[in-house]
Design a protein around this motif. Structure first.
Motif, PDB file in Angstrom:
ATOM      1  N   ARG A  37      12.116  21.925  63.678  1.00  0.00           N
ATOM      2  CA  ARG A  37      13.431  22.499  63.358  1.00  0.00           C
ATOM      3  C   ARG A  37      13.350  23.260  62.037  1.00  0.00           C
ATOM      4  O   ARG A  37      12.872  22.726  61.038  1.00  0.00           O
ATOM      5  N   ARG A  40      17.448  24.577  57.268  1.00  0.00           N
ATOM      6  CA  ARG A  40      18.780  25.217  57.262  1.00  0.00           C
ATOM      7  C   ARG A  40      19.093  25.918  55.942  1.00  0.00           C
ATOM      8  O   ARG A  40      19.959  26.778  55.889  1.00  0.00           O
ATOM      9  N   TYR A  45      21.804  29.400  61.934  1.00  0.00           N
ATOM     10  CA  TYR A  45      21.821  29.101  63.371  1.00  0.00           C
ATOM     11  C   TYR A  45      22.660  30.152  64.085  1.00  0.00           C
ATOM     12  O   TYR A  45      23.793  30.431  63.700  1.00  0.00           O
ATOM     13  N   GLY A  47      22.650  30.357  67.844  1.00  0.00           N
ATOM     14  CA  GLY A  47      23.077  29.907  69.165  1.00  0.00           C
ATOM     15  C   GLY A  47      21.938  29.367  70.001  1.00  0.00           C
ATOM     16  O   GLY A  47      20.769  29.461  69.639  1.00  0.00           O
ATOM     17  N   GLU A  48      22.313  28.807  71.143  1.00  0.00           N
ATOM     18  CA  GLU A  48      21.338  28.256  72.071  1.00  0.00           C
ATOM     19  C   GLU A  48      20.846  29.361  73.006  1.00  0.00           C
ATOM     20  O   GLU A  48      21.610  30.245  73.399  1.00  0.00           O
ATOM     21  N   ALA A  79      16.746  35.482  72.250  1.00  0.00           N
ATOM     22  CA  ALA A  79      16.865  35.204  70.816  1.00  0.00           C
ATOM     23  C   ALA A  79      16.882  36.508  70.020  1.00  0.00           C
ATOM     24  O   ALA A  79      17.694  36.680  69.109  1.00  0.00           O
ATOM     25  N   VAL A  87      12.775  30.612  67.080  1.00  0.00           N
ATOM     26  CA  VAL A  87      13.404  29.745  68.082  1.00  0.00           C
ATOM     27  C   VAL A  87      12.784  28.365  67.972  1.00  0.00           C
ATOM     28  O   VAL A  87      11.562  28.210  68.068  1.00  0.00           O
ATOM     29  N   TYR A  88      13.647  27.398  67.747  1.00  0.00           N
ATOM     30  CA  TYR A  88      13.233  25.994  67.773  1.00  0.00           C
ATOM     31  C   TYR A  88      13.286  25.564  69.237  1.00  0.00           C
ATOM     32  O   TYR A  88      14.361  25.448  69.830  1.00  0.00           O
ATOM     33  N   GLU A  90      13.438  23.192  72.043  1.00  0.00           N
ATOM     34  CA  GLU A  90      13.838  21.794  72.216  1.00  0.00           C
ATOM     35  C   GLU A  90      13.177  21.160  73.428  1.00  0.00           C
ATOM     36  O   GLU A  90      12.995  19.948  73.462  1.00  0.00           O
ATOM     37  N   GLY A 110      16.092  26.361  73.800  1.00  0.00           N
ATOM     38  CA  GLY A 110      15.879  26.349  72.364  1.00  0.00           C
ATOM     39  C   GLY A 110      17.104  26.766  71.583  1.00  0.00           C
ATOM     40  O   GLY A 110      18.127  27.157  72.145  1.00  0.00           O
ATOM     41  N   LYS A 111      16.983  26.676  70.281  1.00  0.00           N
ATOM     42  CA  LYS A 111      18.028  27.099  69.357  1.00  0.00           C
ATOM     43  C   LYS A 111      17.496  28.276  68.546  1.00  0.00           C
ATOM     44  O   LYS A 111      16.407  28.210  67.993  1.00  0.00           O
ATOM     45  N   PHE A 113      17.471  31.009  65.487  1.00  0.00           N
ATOM     46  CA  PHE A 113      17.773  31.067  64.054  1.00  0.00           C
ATOM     47  C   PHE A 113      17.317  32.409  63.469  1.00  0.00           C
ATOM     48  O   PHE A 113      16.333  32.985  63.919  1.00  0.00           O
TER      49      PHE A 113
END
Length: 117
Positions: A37, A40, A45, A47-48, A79, A87-88, A90, A110-111, A113
């Motif tokens: 991750r 921050r 962030y 979005g997904e 992304a 992209v994290y 998941e 993923g999430k 960023f």
């Protein structure tokens, strides 16, 4: 008979085109995929994102490698369209359609960023 042959030919082409990995759009190749991750303090962030390749029709004709690469490319494309550069990831999942010979779909979640380093 000509229409039948044309229809079969077009169906065959459609199936084969579904067998290649989804392409990556220009700029999205710079998006980094990570399993850690992002910090921050340096990342926003956005979005997904979900990337997927394969279905019950084309999955048996697509290599596992192309299923994975296609899902990752779609993840990066989405992304990038959000303005992300990281992209994290998941998770990734493989599924099999009933009666298939193996994996027919790969999905990556993923999430996204935007990170400043």
């Amino acid at each position: 008979m000509k229409k039948f042959k044309l229809s079969v030919g077009l169906l065959f082409i459609a199936i084969l085109s579904g067998c290649a990995a989804k392409p990556i759009i220009e700029g999205a190749e710079k998006v980094e995929l990570t399993t850690e991750r992002p910090d921050r303090a340096h990342c926003e962030y956005l979005g997904e994102v979900v990337g997927s390749q394969g279905n019950w029709v084309t999955g048996d004709f697509t290599s596992n490698e192309d299923l994975i690469i296609g899902a990752r490319n779609e993840l990066k494309n989405k992304a990038f369209q959000l303005g992300a550069n990281v992209v994290y990831v998941e998770g990734m999942a493989n599924t099999n359609a009933w009666g298939s010979l193996g994996t027919t779909n790969t999905t990556a979640i993923g999430k996204a960023f935007k990170c400043e380093y």
